[in-house]
Design a protein around this motif. Sequence first.
Motif, PDB file in Angstrom:
ATOM      1  N   ASP A   9      68.482  88.458  10.955  1.00  0.00           N
ATOM      2  CA  ASP A   9      68.184  88.331  12.378  1.00  0.00           C
ATOM      3  C   ASP A   9      66.696  88.481  12.672  1.00  0.00           C
ATOM      4  O   ASP A   9      66.210  88.025  13.705  1.00  0.00           O
ATOM      5  N   ASP A  10      65.957  89.084  11.761  1.00  0.00           N
ATOM      6  CA  ASP A  10      64.504  89.226  11.896  1.00  0.00           C
ATOM      7  C   ASP A  10      63.837  88.008  11.252  1.00  0.00           C
ATOM      8  O   ASP A  10      63.914  87.817  10.035  1.00  0.00           O
ATOM      9  N   VAL A  11      63.193  87.187  12.066  1.00  0.00           N
ATOM     10  CA  VAL A  11      62.591  85.944  11.561  1.00  0.00           C
ATOM     11  C   VAL A  11      61.564  86.230  10.469  1.00  0.00           C
ATOM     12  O   VAL A  11      61.505  85.528   9.450  1.00  0.00           O
ATOM     13  N   ARG A  12      60.771  87.264  10.666  1.00  0.00           N
ATOM     14  CA  ARG A  12      59.736  87.594   9.673  1.00  0.00           C
ATOM     15  C   ARG A  12      60.360  87.993   8.342  1.00  0.00           C
ATOM     16  O   ARG A  12      59.910  87.539   7.283  1.00  0.00           O
ATOM     17  N   VAL A  13      61.392  88.820   8.394  1.00  0.00           N
ATOM     18  CA  VAL A  13      62.066  89.244   7.164  1.00  0.00           C
ATOM     19  C   VAL A  13      62.716  88.057   6.473  1.00  0.00           C
ATOM     20  O   VAL A  13      62.673  87.928   5.242  1.00  0.00           O
ATOM     21  N   ALA A  14      63.314  87.167   7.259  1.00  0.00           N
ATOM     22  CA  ALA A  14      63.945  85.978   6.678  1.00  0.00           C
ATOM     23  C   ALA A  14      62.919  85.134   5.933  1.00  0.00           C
ATOM     24  O   ALA A  14      63.197  84.618   4.845  1.00  0.00           O
ATOM     25  N   ARG A  15      61.731  85.014   6.499  1.00  0.00           N
ATOM     26  CA  ARG A  15      60.682  84.227   5.849  1.00  0.00           C
ATOM     27  C   ARG A  15      60.235  84.874   4.539  1.00  0.00           C
ATOM     28  O   ARG A  15      59.989  84.187   3.543  1.00  0.00           O
ATOM     29  N   ILE A  16      60.122  86.197   4.566  1.00  0.00           N
ATOM     30  CA  ILE A  16      59.730  86.910   3.346  1.00  0.00           C
ATOM     31  C   ILE A  16      60.793  86.729   2.261  1.00  0.00           C
ATOM     32  O   ILE A  16      60.476  86.428   1.105  1.00  0.00           O
ATOM     33  N   ASN A  17      62.049  86.902   2.642  1.00  0.00           N
ATOM     34  CA  ASN A  17      63.129  86.746   1.667  1.00  0.00           C
ATOM     35  C   ASN A  17      63.182  85.317   1.132  1.00  0.00           C
ATOM     36  O   ASN A  17      63.438  85.093  -0.062  1.00  0.00           O
ATOM     37  N   VAL A  29      65.538  77.266  -1.309  1.00  0.00           N
ATOM     38  CA  VAL A  29      66.032  77.670   0.000  1.00  0.00           C
ATOM     39  C   VAL A  29      66.536  76.433   0.730  1.00  0.00           C
ATOM     40  O   VAL A  29      65.759  75.533   1.067  1.00  0.00           O
ATOM     41  N   ALA A  30      67.835  76.395   0.995  1.00  0.00           N
ATOM     42  CA  ALA A  30      68.429  75.262   1.701  1.00  0.00           C
ATOM     43  C   ALA A  30      68.193  75.374   3.200  1.00  0.00           C
ATOM     44  O   ALA A  30      67.983  74.364   3.883  1.00  0.00           O
ATOM     45  N   ALA A  31      68.235  76.603   3.716  1.00  0.00           N
ATOM     46  CA  ALA A  31      68.053  76.816   5.156  1.00  0.00           C
ATOM     47  C   ALA A  31      67.886  78.294   5.428  1.00  0.00           C
ATOM     48  O   ALA A  31      68.173  79.137   4.572  1.00  0.00           O
ATOM     49  N   GLN A  32      67.419  78.609   6.640  1.00  0.00           N
ATOM     50  CA  GLN A  32      67.348  79.976   7.125  1.00  0.00           C
ATOM     51  C   GLN A  32      68.133  80.059   8.427  1.00  0.00           C
ATOM     52  O   GLN A  32      68.152  79.107   9.208  1.00  0.00           O
ATOM     53  N   ALA A  33      68.781  81.191   8.654  1.00  0.00           N
ATOM     54  CA  ALA A  33      69.534  81.407   9.889  1.00  0.00           C
ATOM     55  C   ALA A  33      69.268  82.823  10.373  1.00  0.00           C
ATOM     56  O   ALA A  33      69.041  83.734   9.572  1.00  0.00           O
ATOM     57  N   HIS A  34      69.334  83.003  11.705  1.00  0.00           N
ATOM     58  CA  HIS A  34      68.995  84.297  12.283  1.00  0.00           C
ATOM     59  C   HIS A  34      70.124  84.893  13.121  1.00  0.00           C
ATOM     60  O   HIS A  34      69.925  85.903  13.796  1.00  0.00           O
ATOM     61  N   CYS A  35      71.294  84.274  13.063  1.00  0.00           N
ATOM     62  CA  CYS A  35      72.480  84.821  13.715  1.00  0.00           C
ATOM     63  C   CYS A  35      73.710  84.307  12.987  1.00  0.00           C
ATOM     64  O   CYS A  35      73.622  83.373  12.175  1.00  0.00           O
ATOM     65  N   ALA A  36      74.839  84.910  13.266  1.00  0.00           N
ATOM     66  CA  ALA A  36      76.070  84.546  12.566  1.00  0.00           C
ATOM     67  C   ALA A  36      76.471  83.096  12.820  1.00  0.00           C
ATOM     68  O   ALA A  36      76.866  82.376  11.894  1.00  0.00           O
ATOM     69  N   ALA A  37      76.367  82.665  14.083  1.00  0.00           N
ATOM     70  CA  ALA A  37      76.768  81.297  14.419  1.00  0.00           C
ATOM     71  C   ALA A  37      75.944  80.270  13.656  1.00  0.00           C
ATOM     72  O   ALA A  37      76.485  79.275  13.132  1.00  0.00           O
ATOM     73  N   LEU A  50      74.794  79.754  -2.465  1.00  0.00           N
ATOM     74  CA  LEU A  50      74.680  81.216  -2.351  1.00  0.00           C
ATOM     75  C   LEU A  50      74.103  81.586  -0.993  1.00  0.00           C
ATOM     76  O   LEU A  50      73.163  80.945  -0.518  1.00  0.00           O
ATOM     77  N   ILE A  51      74.664  82.627  -0.383  1.00  0.00           N
ATOM     78  CA  ILE A  51      74.138  83.145   0.873  1.00  0.00           C
ATOM     79  C   ILE A  51      73.561  84.538   0.649  1.00  0.00           C
ATOM     80  O   ILE A  51      74.253  85.420   0.139  1.00  0.00           O
ATOM     81  N   LEU A  52      72.297  84.736   1.027  1.00  0.00           N
ATOM     82  CA  LEU A  52      71.723  86.080   1.101  1.00  0.00           C
ATOM     83  C   LEU A  52      71.950  86.527   2.538  1.00  0.00           C
ATOM     84  O   LEU A  52      71.296  86.040   3.459  1.00  0.00           O
ATOM     85  N   LEU A  53      72.880  87.449   2.731  1.00  0.00           N
ATOM     86  CA  LEU A  53      73.433  87.701   4.052  1.00  0.00           C
ATOM     87  C   LEU A  53      73.131  89.097   4.579  1.00  0.00           C
ATOM     88  O   LEU A  53      73.524  90.099   3.981  1.00  0.00           O
ATOM     89  N   ASP A  54      72.459  89.147   5.719  1.00  0.00           N
ATOM     90  CA  ASP A  54      72.240  90.413   6.419  1.00  0.00           C
ATOM     91  C   ASP A  54      73.547  90.830   7.096  1.00  0.00           C
ATOM     92  O   ASP A  54      74.401  89.992   7.405  1.00  0.00           O
ATOM     93  N   HIS A  55      73.717  92.120   7.315  1.00  0.00           N
ATOM     94  CA  HIS A  55      74.933  92.594   7.975  1.00  0.00           C
ATOM     95  C   HIS A  55      74.740  92.745   9.480  1.00  0.00           C
ATOM     96  O   HIS A  55      75.612  92.388  10.273  1.00  0.00           O
ATOM     97  N   TYR A  56      73.593  93.268   9.893  1.00  0.00           N
ATOM     98  CA  TYR A  56      73.343  93.513  11.311  1.00  0.00           C
ATOM     99  C   TYR A  56      72.758  92.267  11.968  1.00  0.00           C
ATOM    100  O   TYR A  56      71.610  91.892  11.717  1.00  0.00           O
ATOM    101  N   MET A  57      73.563  91.611  12.818  1.00  0.00           N
ATOM    102  CA  MET A  57      73.114  90.434  13.556  1.00  0.00           C
ATOM    103  C   MET A  57      73.566  90.546  15.005  1.00  0.00           C
ATOM    104  O   MET A  57      74.500  91.287  15.307  1.00  0.00           O
TER     105      MET A  57
END
Length: 226
Positions: A9-17, A29-37, A50-57
């Motif tokens: 959900d954090d755009v900056r963290v997603a970019r780093i990852n 990296v196929a894509a980045q997402a910042h919410c569950a939907a 493969l999904i690198l998936l955050d829990h808190y969204m």
Amino acid sequence: MIEVLVVDDDVRVARINAAYVSKVPGFRVAAQAHCAADAIAAVEEGHVDLILLDHYMPDRSGLAVVRELRGLGYRTDVIMVTAARDIATVQEAMRQGALQYLVKPFTYAGLRTKLEAYAALCRTLESGGEAEQGEVDRLFGALWTAGEPDLPKGHSTTTAELVRKALRGADGPLSAQEIAESAGMSRQTAQRYLKLLERSGRVRLTLRYGETGRPEHRYAWVTGGR
């Protein structure tokens, strides 16, 4: 190439990852997402291995995303990458089929180890055929024991490798003193690295009781570790 969806959900963290993923050979990296939907939509729209998936969204939890994807028939592999560290969440992630759980904050080396282990597992699975018990054990343990641990400051990968070689070359469990003599280091140094390797799941500790009644610590490399 292994196609990865990075969800945070954090755009900056997603970019780093995503940058971390791009540095590991064989991954893209196929894509980045910042919410569950958006995460679910990304899986539906394109090929994701493969999904690198955050829990808190903001809209739903990462585990809810996994449940929905499974309900839709997607069997995309998942590695949880999250600050959630309560045992209930970890246990539920395992039950939902997450292959690994990486707690934030983590280093590039920590993520790289997980990705390399995943790639090795994929190569093994692609070979097909039947598996004996030893191969089954190795498959189930691959993501949990592959690679060296992300060593704390003040620890040497070279020293960790010497301990690993001493254990893997042994016919059975060894004491810290035996490992120290085999690896050419002090007993105190061997013990420090053995504790680290035990905590990371690479080494199994057993106790042997002698005539004095005081147990002797014996160490063995976990089958399936590299």
